[in-house]
Design an enzyme around this catalytic site. Sequence first.
Site, PDB file in Angstrom:
ATOM      1  N   CYS A   1      -3.569 -11.446   0.081  1.00 21.55           N
ATOM      2  CA  CYS A   1      -4.117 -10.226  -0.520  1.00 21.55           C
ATOM      3  C   CYS A   1      -5.617 -10.226  -0.784  1.00 21.55           C
ATOM      4  CB  CYS A   1      -3.337  -9.894  -1.791  1.00 21.55           C
ATOM      5  SG  CYS A   1      -3.467  -8.156  -2.154  1.00 21.55           S
TER       6      CYS A   1
ATOM      7  N   GLU B   1       3.026 -10.258   0.551  1.00 23.37           N
ATOM      8  CA  GLU B   1       2.787 -11.014  -0.686  1.00 23.37           C
ATOM      9  C   GLU B   1       3.892 -10.639  -1.678  1.00 23.37           C
ATOM     10  OE1 GLU B   1      -0.352  -9.210  -2.998  1.00 23.37           O
ATOM     11  OE2 GLU B   1      -0.770 -11.070  -4.097  1.00 23.37           O
TER      12      GLU B   1
ATOM     13  N   ASN C   1      -0.420  -6.582  -1.704  1.00 20.23           N
ATOM     14  CA  ASN C   1       0.074  -5.484  -2.541  1.00 20.23           C
ATOM     15  C   ASN C   1      -1.184  -4.834  -3.114  1.00 20.23           C
ATOM     16  OD1 ASN C   1       3.281  -6.094  -3.902  1.00 20.23           O
ATOM     17  ND2 ASN C   1       2.377  -7.443  -2.402  1.00 20.23           N
TER      18      ASN C   1
ATOM     19  N   ASN D   1       0.740 -17.723  -7.190  1.00 21.18           N
ATOM     20  CA  ASN D   1       1.055 -16.657  -6.241  1.00 21.18           C
ATOM     21  C   ASN D   1       1.006 -17.333  -4.878  1.00 21.18           C
ATOM     22  OD1 ASN D   1       1.167 -14.439  -4.586  1.00 21.18           O
ATOM     23  ND2 ASN D   1      -0.265 -13.196  -5.816  1.00 21.18           N
TER      24      ASN D   1
ATOM     25  N   LYS E   1      -2.572 -18.720  -3.789  1.00 20.27           N
ATOM     26  CA  LYS E   1      -3.658 -17.742  -3.799  1.00 20.27           C
ATOM     27  C   LYS E   1      -4.850 -18.222  -4.630  1.00 20.27           C
ATOM     28  CE  LYS E   1      -4.306 -12.757  -4.609  1.00 20.27           C
ATOM     29  NZ  LYS E   1      -3.539 -11.522  -4.997  1.00 20.27           N
TER      30      LYS E   1
ATOM     31  N   GLU F   1      -2.775 -10.640 -12.600  1.00 21.17           N
ATOM     32  CA  GLU F   1      -2.612 -11.880 -11.818  1.00 21.17           C
ATOM     33  C   GLU F   1      -3.301 -13.054 -12.511  1.00 21.17           C
ATOM     34  OE1 GLU F   1      -3.118  -9.636  -7.625  1.00 21.17           O
ATOM     35  OE2 GLU F   1      -2.577 -11.738  -7.482  1.00 21.17           O
TER      36      GLU F   1
HETATM   37  N1  ING Z   1      -4.439  -6.545  -4.830  1.00 18.19           N
HETATM   38  C1  ING Z   1      -5.645  -5.878  -4.562  1.00 18.19           C
HETATM   39  C2  ING Z   1      -6.348  -6.366  -3.302  1.00 18.19           C
HETATM   40  O1  ING Z   1      -7.241  -7.179  -3.321  1.00 18.19           O
HETATM   41  C3  ING Z   1      -7.873  -5.219  -5.373  1.00 18.19           C
HETATM   42  C4  ING Z   1      -6.569  -5.867  -5.731  1.00 18.19           C
HETATM   43  C5  ING Z   1      -7.922  -4.035  -4.620  1.00 18.19           C
HETATM   44  C6  ING Z   1      -9.016  -5.829  -5.767  1.00 18.19           C
HETATM   45  C7  ING Z   1      -9.165  -3.494  -4.289  1.00 18.19           C
HETATM   46  C8  ING Z   1     -10.272  -5.303  -5.445  1.00 18.19           C
HETATM   47  C9  ING Z   1     -10.329  -4.122  -4.687  1.00 18.19           C
HETATM   48  O2  ING Z   1      -5.981  -5.805  -2.280  1.00 18.19           O
HETATM   49  C10 ING Z   1      -4.149  -7.878  -4.897  1.00 18.19           C
HETATM   50  N2  ING Z   1      -2.880  -8.174  -5.205  1.00 18.19           N
HETATM   51  O3  ING Z   1      -4.995  -8.743  -4.705  1.00 18.19           O
END
Ligand code: ING
Length: 300
Positions: free
Chosen positions: A168, A46, A193, A106, A123, A142
């Site tokens: 993601c 991503e 990411n 995205n 996204k 985001e």
């Molecule tokens: N990053 C993370 C993901 O979903 C996240 C944000 C991490 C949200 C853990 C909830 C829990 O892997 C992106 N860019 O979506």
Amino acid sequence: TRKIGLAVAQLGPIHLADSRESVVQRLLAMMREAKARQADFVVFPELALTTFFPRYWMEEAEAVDRFFEKTMPGPATQPLFDEAKKLGIGFYLGYAELTPKGRRFNTAILVDPSANIVGKYRKVHLPGHSDHKPDAPFQHLEKKFFEVGNLGFGVWDTTGVKMGMCICNDRRWPETYRVMALQSAEIVVLGYNTPSHNIHWDEPAHLRTSTHLISLQANAYQNGLWVAAAAKCGREDGFHMIGNSVIVAPTGEIVARTLTEADEVIATVADLGIGELFRQHVFNFAKHRRPEHYGLITER
Ligand code: ING
């Protein structure tokens, strides 16, 4: 049975000071390694051309100027398309898209082995927040920098398989995979990411990896899919993101995973017959699925 050489090219950190050109050189090196390892298709992360800029507070105009692609391919990314055509390999690439009308998404594209863009995805599940959190160690903006994707979850015939894609946070939502499996997807490819630190509560760091893997393994199995997931990871200007790029079989088993948080290629020859077995028997939607009882899932 039908097989496809599938590779995942994990990116180590991209720092604010790193140019797109230097990143493309890294992507090209991994594309060549993927080809050398019999891959017909390689998955990049991503937002693969720049640092994970939603961690910083800035106005939209500055973000657009520094981190968005105005055209795809553009001058910095054209070499990826040229090399893909020369090698005869397809790829998934995630990037920040500025549309001709000035809208921001995205985005990820599917490029076939002739370097044609056969599919685009924007996204849908945008995590984080749109307000400035000055007390947080970093932001996750985001919802400020991107609109919710307006293309749905698509599936395309490419490289001899039915391939879907997501990005993601989408990978954490079961609806993502089911909508693609209902369109007969055999493989889902995605980049991510994922910061290892949670800015919302004091979450144990190991859960970032366990929830990432559970999400991919469960949904691969429950939809009879091969899933290939590429991280951009390591410390970007000090901000850590998890690696654990993987290729998961329709059995839910991890068949390949990265060992580092740097640029690293993993690859496997995916037997599409495995997914067919699960979709013909356990998850035969026509025979066993009962949508008349699932209405709540699509209600707002
Ligand atoms: N990053 C993370 C993901 O979903 C996240 C944000 C991490 C949200 C853990 C909830 C829990 O892997 C992106 N860019 O979506």
